[in-house]
Design a protein around this motif. Sequence first.
Motif, PDB file in Angstrom:
ATOM      1  N   UNK A 282      54.853  37.156  31.344  1.00 18.76           N
ATOM      2  CA  UNK A 282      54.768  36.930  32.741  1.00 18.76           C
ATOM      3  C   UNK A 282      56.244  37.405  33.392  1.00 18.76           C
ATOM      4  N   UNK A 283      57.336  37.330  32.414  1.00 20.47           N
ATOM      5  CA  UNK A 283      58.620  37.680  33.010  1.00 20.47           C
ATOM      6  C   UNK A 283      58.460  39.059  33.779  1.00 20.47           C
ATOM      7  N   UNK A 284      57.685  40.028  32.834  1.00 16.77           N
ATOM      8  CA  UNK A 284      57.596  41.348  33.344  1.00 16.77           C
ATOM      9  C   UNK A 284      56.545  41.634  34.368  1.00 16.77           C
ATOM     10  N   UNK A 285      55.596  40.589  34.347  1.00 16.20           N
ATOM     11  CA  UNK A 285      54.304  40.782  35.344  1.00 16.20           C
ATOM     12  C   UNK A 285      53.348  41.609  34.554  1.00 16.20           C
ATOM     13  N   UNK A 286      52.185  41.348  34.910  1.00 17.20           N
ATOM     14  CA  UNK A 286      50.983  42.039  34.446  1.00 17.20           C
ATOM     15  C   UNK A 286      51.054  43.605  34.858  1.00 17.20           C
ATOM     16  N   UNK A 287      50.381  44.549  33.932  1.00 18.07           N
ATOM     17  CA  UNK A 287      50.662  45.854  34.467  1.00 18.07           C
ATOM     18  C   UNK A 287      49.303  46.352  34.805  1.00 18.07           C
ATOM     19  N   UNK A 288      48.272  45.440  34.650  1.00 18.87           N
ATOM     20  CA  UNK A 288      46.883  45.770  35.340  1.00 18.87           C
ATOM     21  C   UNK A 288      46.294  44.337  35.747  1.00 18.87           C
ATOM     22  N   UNK A 289      45.392  44.447  36.637  1.00 19.64           N
ATOM     23  CA  UNK A 289      44.971  43.031  37.015  1.00 19.64           C
ATOM     24  C   UNK A 289      43.455  43.335  37.790  1.00 19.64           C
ATOM     25  N   UNK A 290      42.815  42.394  37.840  1.00 24.98           N
ATOM     26  CA  UNK A 290      41.164  42.454  38.367  1.00 24.98           C
ATOM     27  C   UNK A 290      41.338  42.675  40.049  1.00 24.98           C
ATOM     28  N   UNK A 291      40.607  43.582  40.193  1.00 25.30           N
ATOM     29  CA  UNK A 291      40.480  43.923  41.687  1.00 25.30           C
ATOM     30  C   UNK A 291      39.043  44.104  41.874  1.00 25.30           C
ATOM     31  N   UNK A 292      38.856  43.737  43.405  1.00 25.10           N
ATOM     32  CA  UNK A 292      37.429  44.045  44.082  1.00 25.10           C
ATOM     33  C   UNK A 292      37.487  45.554  44.150  1.00 25.10           C
ATOM     34  N   UNK A 293      36.376  46.379  43.783  1.00 26.13           N
ATOM     35  CA  UNK A 293      36.358  47.514  43.933  1.00 26.13           C
ATOM     36  C   UNK A 293      35.079  47.932  44.698  1.00 26.13           C
ATOM     37  N   UNK A 294      35.237  48.780  45.872  1.00 27.45           N
ATOM     38  CA  UNK A 294      33.915  49.345  46.595  1.00 27.45           C
ATOM     39  C   UNK A 294      33.264  50.363  46.094  1.00 27.45           C
TER      40      UNK A 294
END
Length: 367
Positions: A282-294
Motif C-alpha cells: 500500500x506504500x506504492x498503491x495498487x496498479x489495478x482497481x475495481x471500477x464500474x464499467x458501462x
Amino acid sequence: MALISLSRRLRRTPFSEGVEAAGVKGYTVYNRMLLPTVFRSVQEDYHHLKSAVQVWDVACERQVELRGPDASRLMQMLTPRDLRGMLPGQCYYVPIVDETGGMLNDPVAVKLAEDRWWISIADSDLLLWVKGIAYGYRLDVLVDEPDVSPLAVQGPKADELMARVFGDAVRDLRFFRFGHFDFQGRDLVIARSGYSKQGGFEIYVEGSDIGMPLWNALMEAGKDLDVHAGCPNLIERIESGLLSYGNDMTDDNTPHECGLGRFCNTATAIGCVGRDALLRVSKEGPVQQIRPVEIHGDAVPPCDRQWPVVVGDKHVGNISSAVWSPDFNTNVSIGMIRMTHWDAFTEVDVVTPEGVRAATVYEAFWN
Ligand code: THG
C-alpha cells in the motif's frame, strides 16, 4: 444447461421448503449450500426488490463463530480493519487477508460480546483458515460453524414488515447495528444490513427448527405489502457496487485493488497476519482497481468468465460481473481495470463471447 445433481454435499437450508413452495427457478452453490438466484425472472425480481419487500434465504452466508478469551485477538489477526473501537452490538464489513495481503473473504463481522463473534462469510472456506490460525498460535478460543442461518428482509417496505413481526423497536436499529428480538420465545440477533442498497434487515436465525415458522410468519404478515420470496439480485447488486467474492475478486487481489481500502487501517491493525505485506504494497498503491464499467449496446450474455478489457492491442483489465440494467437502460458491469485506464470516462473495449463492445469506465457506482 443440464441440471445440477443434489446430494448431501450440497446442503439445503432451514428455509428450502419455503423457497421451493415460492417457485424458485434457479440456484447457485455458495459455501456448499443452495442459494436461490431467481424466482419470477431476474428483471421482475429486480423491480419488485426496488418497490416492495422480499424475504431472502441467505443461509449460505455461514457463520464462523469465535468463542473464548482470545476471540477478539483472533478476529484482529484476520483483518487489516482496526477493531479496537468496535463495540458489542456493531457489525463491520471486514476484508480478510492472508499473509501476502491477498483477499480470503469479505464477510460481515458481528461482535456479540468481547469473547464472542460471528463472521458472516462470503463464498470461501474461511473456517479452515481460522481454525488453522487458532491452532497454530495456540489461542484460547473455540472456532466452529454454529446452526445459524441468515434470513434477509430487503426492500423499501422492510421496516413495515419487520415491525409487524418483531415490534416497532426494530425500526430504531441503525445501519450495521444489531439488537436482540423475540420470536416465539427464542432470542434472535437482527441487524440493519443486507446485500442490497434498498434497505432492510438480516435475521440471524439460530436453530434450524424455527426457520420455516419464521419464514411463514413473514410471508403471512406481509401479504398486503406484496411480500415475495427473493434473493440477492444480480442487477441491483452491480448497480450498487456490492462485490462478489470469487467473481469480482480472489486471493490474487489486495483489499486496495478491490476498492476496500476504506475498510483497512493497516498501520494500526496490530496483529493482522497480512499487515506487513499490506504495508509494503500500500506504500506504492495498487496498479489495478475495481471500477464500474458501462458496456454499450444491447443486453450482454451471462458473464460466467472474465471478459478482457482492451484498448487497441493492450489488455487493460477484466470484466467480472455484467448484466443489462432496465432502470439505466444500458449494461452495468464490474471490472478490474489497470491504472493507465481507470480514470472516469475512459473509453475502452470489452471482448464478450458475442463480440467486441464499446465501454466506458467510471469512478463511482450507479447508486
Ligand atoms: N450479509 C451478511 N453476510 C454476508 C453478506 C451480507 N456474507 C457474504 C457476503 N454478503 C459478504 N459480502 C458483503 C459485501 C458487501 C456488504 C456486506 C457483505 C455491504 N457493504 C456495504 C457497502 O459496501 O456499501 C456497507 C459497508 C459498510 O458501510 O460497512 O453491506 O450481505 N450477514
